[in-house]
Design a protein around this motif. Structure first.
Motif, PDB file in Angstrom:
ATOM      1  N   GLN A   3     -83.162-124.712 -67.855  1.00 20.28           N
ATOM      2  CA  GLN A   3     -82.521-123.486 -68.323  1.00 20.28           C
ATOM      3  C   GLN A   3     -81.482-123.110 -67.276  1.00 20.28           C
ATOM      4  O   GLN A   3     -81.812-122.903 -66.100  1.00 20.28           O
ATOM      5  CB  GLN A   3     -83.547-122.362 -68.488  1.00 20.28           C
ATOM      6  CG  GLN A   3     -82.977-121.085 -69.082  1.00 20.28           C
ATOM      7  CD  GLN A   3     -82.556-121.235 -70.529  1.00 20.28           C
ATOM      8  OE1 GLN A   3     -83.302-121.776 -71.325  1.00 20.28           O
ATOM      9  NE2 GLN A   3     -81.367-120.768 -70.858  1.00 20.28           N
ATOM     10  N   LEU A  41     -80.017-127.179 -70.829  1.00 20.37           N
ATOM     11  CA  LEU A  41     -79.364-128.415 -70.417  1.00 20.37           C
ATOM     12  C   LEU A  41     -80.348-129.575 -70.460  1.00 20.37           C
ATOM     13  O   LEU A  41     -81.442-129.488 -69.895  1.00 20.37           O
ATOM     14  CB  LEU A  41     -78.796-128.257 -69.007  1.00 20.37           C
ATOM     15  CG  LEU A  41     -78.305-129.528 -68.316  1.00 20.37           C
ATOM     16  CD1 LEU A  41     -77.090-130.101 -69.040  1.00 20.37           C
ATOM     17  CD2 LEU A  41     -77.978-129.248 -66.854  1.00 20.37           C
ATOM     18  N   LEU A  99     -72.887-117.055 -68.377  1.00 17.62           N
ATOM     19  CA  LEU A  99     -73.063-118.199 -69.256  1.00 17.62           C
ATOM     20  C   LEU A  99     -74.498-118.680 -69.169  1.00 17.62           C
ATOM     21  O   LEU A  99     -75.080-118.740 -68.083  1.00 17.62           O
ATOM     22  CB  LEU A  99     -72.110-119.330 -68.860  1.00 17.62           C
ATOM     23  CG  LEU A  99     -70.613-118.997 -68.854  1.00 17.62           C
ATOM     24  CD1 LEU A  99     -69.827-120.132 -68.235  1.00 17.62           C
ATOM     25  CD2 LEU A  99     -70.123-118.720 -70.263  1.00 17.62           C
ATOM     26  N   SER A 100     -75.058-119.051 -70.315  1.00 15.62           N
ATOM     27  CA  SER A 100     -76.439-119.510 -70.354  1.00 15.62           C
ATOM     28  C   SER A 100     -76.548-120.668 -71.335  1.00 15.62           C
ATOM     29  O   SER A 100     -75.873-120.687 -72.379  1.00 15.62           O
ATOM     30  CB  SER A 100     -77.380-118.373 -70.777  1.00 15.62           C
ATOM     31  OG  SER A 100     -78.706-118.844 -70.902  1.00 15.62           O
ATOM     32  N   THR A 101     -77.396-121.636 -71.006  1.00 14.13           N
ATOM     33  CA  THR A 101     -77.602-122.778 -71.894  1.00 14.13           C
ATOM     34  C   THR A 101     -78.902-123.490 -71.543  1.00 14.13           C
ATOM     35  O   THR A 101     -79.470-123.281 -70.466  1.00 14.13           O
ATOM     36  CB  THR A 101     -76.426-123.767 -71.800  1.00 14.13           C
ATOM     37  OG1 THR A 101     -76.546-124.744 -72.829  1.00 14.13           O
ATOM     38  CG2 THR A 101     -76.436-124.473 -70.458  1.00 14.13           C
ATOM     39  N   CYS A 134     -77.412-124.602 -77.587  1.00 16.52           N
ATOM     40  CA  CYS A 134     -77.188-123.166 -77.789  1.00 16.52           C
ATOM     41  C   CYS A 134     -76.528-122.504 -76.590  1.00 16.52           C
ATOM     42  O   CYS A 134     -77.064-121.535 -76.029  1.00 16.52           O
ATOM     43  CB  CYS A 134     -78.508-122.451 -78.101  1.00 16.52           C
ATOM     44  SG  CYS A 134     -79.406-123.144 -79.490  1.00 16.52           S
ATOM     45  N   PRO A 135     -75.374-123.017 -76.121  1.00 19.50           N
ATOM     46  CA  PRO A 135     -74.702-122.315 -75.018  1.00 19.50           C
ATOM     47  C   PRO A 135     -74.196-120.954 -75.465  1.00 19.50           C
ATOM     48  O   PRO A 135     -73.668-120.795 -76.564  1.00 19.50           O
ATOM     49  CB  PRO A 135     -73.548-123.254 -74.652  1.00 19.50           C
ATOM     50  CG  PRO A 135     -73.294-124.044 -75.889  1.00 19.50           C
ATOM     51  CD  PRO A 135     -74.617-124.170 -76.601  1.00 19.50           C
ATOM     52  N   THR A 136     -74.380-119.936 -74.623  1.00 23.32           N
ATOM     53  CA  THR A 136     -73.913-118.578 -74.909  1.00 23.32           C
ATOM     54  C   THR A 136     -73.089-118.094 -73.734  1.00 23.32           C
ATOM     55  O   THR A 136     -73.272-118.522 -72.598  1.00 23.32           O
ATOM     56  CB  THR A 136     -75.084-117.609 -75.142  1.00 23.32           C
ATOM     57  OG1 THR A 136     -75.972-117.667 -74.013  1.00 23.32           O
ATOM     58  CG2 THR A 136     -75.853-117.986 -76.394  1.00 23.32           C
ATOM     59  N   LEU A 158     -69.503-126.030 -69.901  1.00 19.61           N
ATOM     60  CA  LEU A 158     -70.373-124.933 -70.302  1.00 19.61           C
ATOM     61  C   LEU A 158     -69.569-123.751 -70.823  1.00 19.61           C
ATOM     62  O   LEU A 158     -69.920-123.147 -71.841  1.00 19.61           O
ATOM     63  CB  LEU A 158     -71.250-124.511 -69.126  1.00 19.61           C
ATOM     64  CG  LEU A 158     -72.168-123.304 -69.333  1.00 19.61           C
ATOM     65  CD1 LEU A 158     -73.111-123.548 -70.501  1.00 19.61           C
ATOM     66  CD2 LEU A 158     -72.949-122.996 -68.067  1.00 19.61           C
ATOM     67  N   LEU A 204     -75.979-130.033 -74.208  1.00 22.54           N
ATOM     68  CA  LEU A 204     -76.193-128.593 -74.097  1.00 22.54           C
ATOM     69  C   LEU A 204     -76.701-128.067 -75.421  1.00 22.54           C
ATOM     70  O   LEU A 204     -76.178-128.418 -76.485  1.00 22.54           O
ATOM     71  CB  LEU A 204     -74.895-127.870 -73.724  1.00 22.54           C
ATOM     72  CG  LEU A 204     -74.170-128.369 -72.475  1.00 22.54           C
ATOM     73  CD1 LEU A 204     -72.901-127.554 -72.256  1.00 22.54           C
ATOM     74  CD2 LEU A 204     -75.060-128.296 -71.256  1.00 22.54           C
TER      75      LEU A 204
END
Length: 668
Positions: free
Chosen positions: A363, A350, A346-348, A332-334, A277, A330
């Motif tokens: 989410q 899944l 971290l956000s994605t 659009c991982p940010t 991630l 994953l």
């Protein structure tokens, strides 16, 4: 009848909930003081939704917001407002005084009838939010508030974590403690941070620890159809129950643990897939790499791995799958530094898939928090799920169709890039799936509606499809084509243009409100026979010139690399996408066993990993593939590989990789 504690009541008071005719539930505050008769005050009236068995089974008051959560015999969770009931009670002193005086004067029958005759002064509250049949038809067994979350249990073998968002109940996660524990009764949060699950397995009472994933106690009591109680203190644990008219007592005194866990396991069986991630830097701690792993033990795990201590710390475990988890993706991982994200974490989105044709979507949000032992906190929200057998059951005229194979396995996932854009009328995320029944399927996720829909499929390969990779090609930043690559057990690699099916699917879903029959993907643009047997690894990398390097590894230990060019041919009807192979190179016997991981790092640099436990760095040039270095790793039965690059202070790129199989290992 049921008792519940209210945060605003004095210690001598408790809330009594009573279900009556026509689904009406009454809330009474009962106060008992030494030397005085109990006093009852009617505080609220609530209406349960219609069902065959219309009564509540458990109730909990939320610490804030003046809300009440209720579980009923039908398995539904209900959210009521109790603030309006308190205000109405305060404005009606006649009801309060009459109830208190009448009960305290011990005129029981007359006072009760008089109390209920005045209940019409209180409004009959309808639920603000209903999750109908959340725990199945066997009912909800308990509702607990802990921290900012709500936990519910039922006799469906799972417990759920929920939250209240805008006066609506939202399910975050579903947990299945252990196999066979179908009758979950309660949850117990211990002071040391463990979560104990109390339930019945066959005719035994079971106390299961979510921290160690083991049964702490298994007491033969005859089953769950009996009165029982469990109490835990730092010195002892007590379980009492009624059996054959006798009151039985089981007591266990606290003892120091003789066994110490030297290294906690991530999974109970081999790890089938891994994805990175990102990295989190926590003040006072070493940088942490966050990975998601999927295993044959039917769970997926979010893991924090420290490069300095080399310790892997599980942050969260996902147990929604009923079979093995074979693939992860994953979307659009940010992370810190990304535009609009800041330094929060971290956000994605899944996706996980595997056996029994099951896909789950979550989410995922990981943030730094020095208060935790791992220095990272992980929040997960379950977004949507899909199973082919459930999809088939909803089909019309299904008796005329051949039923899908219930043992279909999803072998690989790939998120179609560039679909959540302004070019589409709604924000959809599309997912390509390789299936063991010989099909390539495309699913669409509408996150706002929490719906995952099968939109297109093709059985072109006619045999098990092992790998899929989706990529986006753009001309002059305007014209876009969504392309897909799929590989099967016969060694063939097919390339598709799925732009048309995606656009048609979005139009159909927009008109049909999220329901549609799967479209046909059509024929592939190009098919290459790259290997003599199954393709176990596949990776696509775009060159600076806008061409594509396609690298693959096979069961026979060979590696194949080809360079593709995408062209747009104009004709009278519409523009047509064409693919042309510019270069091809193959390296037979590159490894002594299956090549299960491959990555293109640079236009002339390739990394491969195999079951022979060798990690080989290759150089690709005019003379073909040449080995630059070989590293031996310790993970047996290698299943997957993931790579990423890190820019050092000097500007030089450093490559990292993580390997999984019978264990997890990271290289630099």
């Amino acid at each position: 009848l049921g008792w519940a504690t209210h945060p605003e009541l004095c210690p001598a008071s408790a809330a009594l909930l009573a279900s009556g005719p026509d689904g009406e539930m009454l809330w009474l505050d009962v106060t008992h003081r030494p030397g005085q008769a109990p006093a009852a005050q009617l505080r609220g009236r609530y209406l349960l939704p219609p069902c065959k068995q219309r009564w509540h089974t458990c109730v909990a008051f939320l610490p804030q917001a003046g809300l009440l959560v209720c579980g009923d015999r039908r398995g539904s969770l209900l959210l009521f407002s109790c603030s309006s009931s308190r205000e109405q009670t305060a404005e009606s002193p006649s009801i309060t005084n009459s109830n208190t005086n009448l009960v305290s004067e011990d005129t029981s029958n007359d006072s009760k009838s008089f109390c209920l005759s005045h209940k019409g002064a209180l409004p009959l509250e309808a639920p603000l939010s209903v999750l109908f049949g959340l725990h199945g038809k066997m009912g909800v067994t308990s509702v607990t508030c802990h921290g900012d979350f709500i936990y519910s249990t039922g006799r469906d073998g799972v417990y759920r974590q929920l939250r209240v968002q805008g006066q609506q109940l939202e399910v975050l996660q579903k947990h299945r403690p252990c196999r066979g524990l179908q009758w979950i009764e309660e949850l117990c949060f211990t002071p040391d941070g463990d979560l104990l699950v109390l339930g019945f397995h066959a005719d035994n009472f079971v106390v299961w620890s979510s921290r160690t994933s083991e049964n702490l106690h298994c007491i033969p009591c005859g089953g769950g159809h009996r009165s029982w109680s469990y109490c835990r203190s730092p010195l002892a644990e007590v379980f009492t129950f009624i059996k054959s008219g006798d009151v039985m007592l089981y007591q266990h005194e606290a003892q120091p643990r003789e066994q110490q866990v030297l290294l906690a396991s991530l999974h109970g069986r081999e790890i089938a897939c891994v994805r990175r991630l990102g990295m989190l830097e926590v003040p006072g701690h070493a940088p942490l790499n966050i990975f998601i792993t999927g295993s044959e033990d039917t769970t997926a795990c979010v893991v924090a791995l420290s490069e300095h201590s080399r310790a892997a710390m599980p942050l969260a475990r996902l147990s929604d799958h009923i079979s093995s988890v074979r693939a992860l993706a994953l979307a659009c991982p940010t992370g810190p530094g990304d535009e609009g994200f800041g330094d929060r974490g971290l956000s994605t989105l899944l996706f996980s898939a595997g056996g029994r044709a099951q896909i789950e979507c979550y989410q995922l949000f990981c943030a730094r928090d020095p208060a935790f032992e791992s220095a990272v906190t992980c929040h997960i929200v379950h977004v949507a799920s899909h199973r082919l057998d459930e999809h088939w059951e909803r089909k019309k005229n299904r008796h005329k169709l051949v039923k899908m194979d219930p043992e279909t396995r999803y072998m690989s996932l790939s998120v179609v890039p560039g679909t959540s854009t302004e070019q589409l009328p709604m924000s959809w995320t599309f997912l390509a799936v390789a299936c063991s029944d010989g099909s390539v399927r495309v699913f669409g996720l509408l996150e706002a509606a929490r719906k995952l829909v099968l939109v297109a499929e093709s059985f072109h390969h006619q045999r098990c499809v092992l790998k899929v990779e989706a990529f986006l090609h753009t001309w002059a930043g305007v014209e876009r084509r969504h392309l897909l690559c799929s590989a099967a057990t016969d060694g063939s690699i097919a390339f598709w243009d799925i732009t048309g099916p995606i656009v048609d699917a979005v139009d159909t879903l927009h008109q049909a409100e999220g329901e549609m029959q799967p479209l046909a993907l059509g024929a592939p643009l190009l098919t290459i026979m790259a290997h003599s047997c199954g393709v176990n690894s596949l990776h696509i990398w775009q060159t600076p010139e806008g061409q594509y390097l396609v690298a693959s590894g096979s069961d026979d230990g060979s590696i194949h690399v080809c360079l593709l060019e995408v062209a747009l041919v104009e004709n009278k009807a519409a523009a047509k996408t064409c693919l042309r192979v510019l270069e091809r190179v193959a390296r037979p016997c590159a490894h002594a066993a299956h090549v299960t991981g491959i990555r293109v790092l640079q236009p002339d640099l390739l990394l491969s990993a195999s079951v022979d436990q060798r990690l080989i760095l290759w150089s690709w040039g005019p003379s073909g593939l040449e080995s630059l270095s070989t590293t031996f790793f310790h993970v047996p039965d290698l299943a997957d590989l993931d790579c990423w690059e890190v820019a050092e202070a000097s500007g030089k790129l450093q490559y990292y990789c993580v390997l999984c199989g019978q264990g997890l290992e990271m290289f630099r």
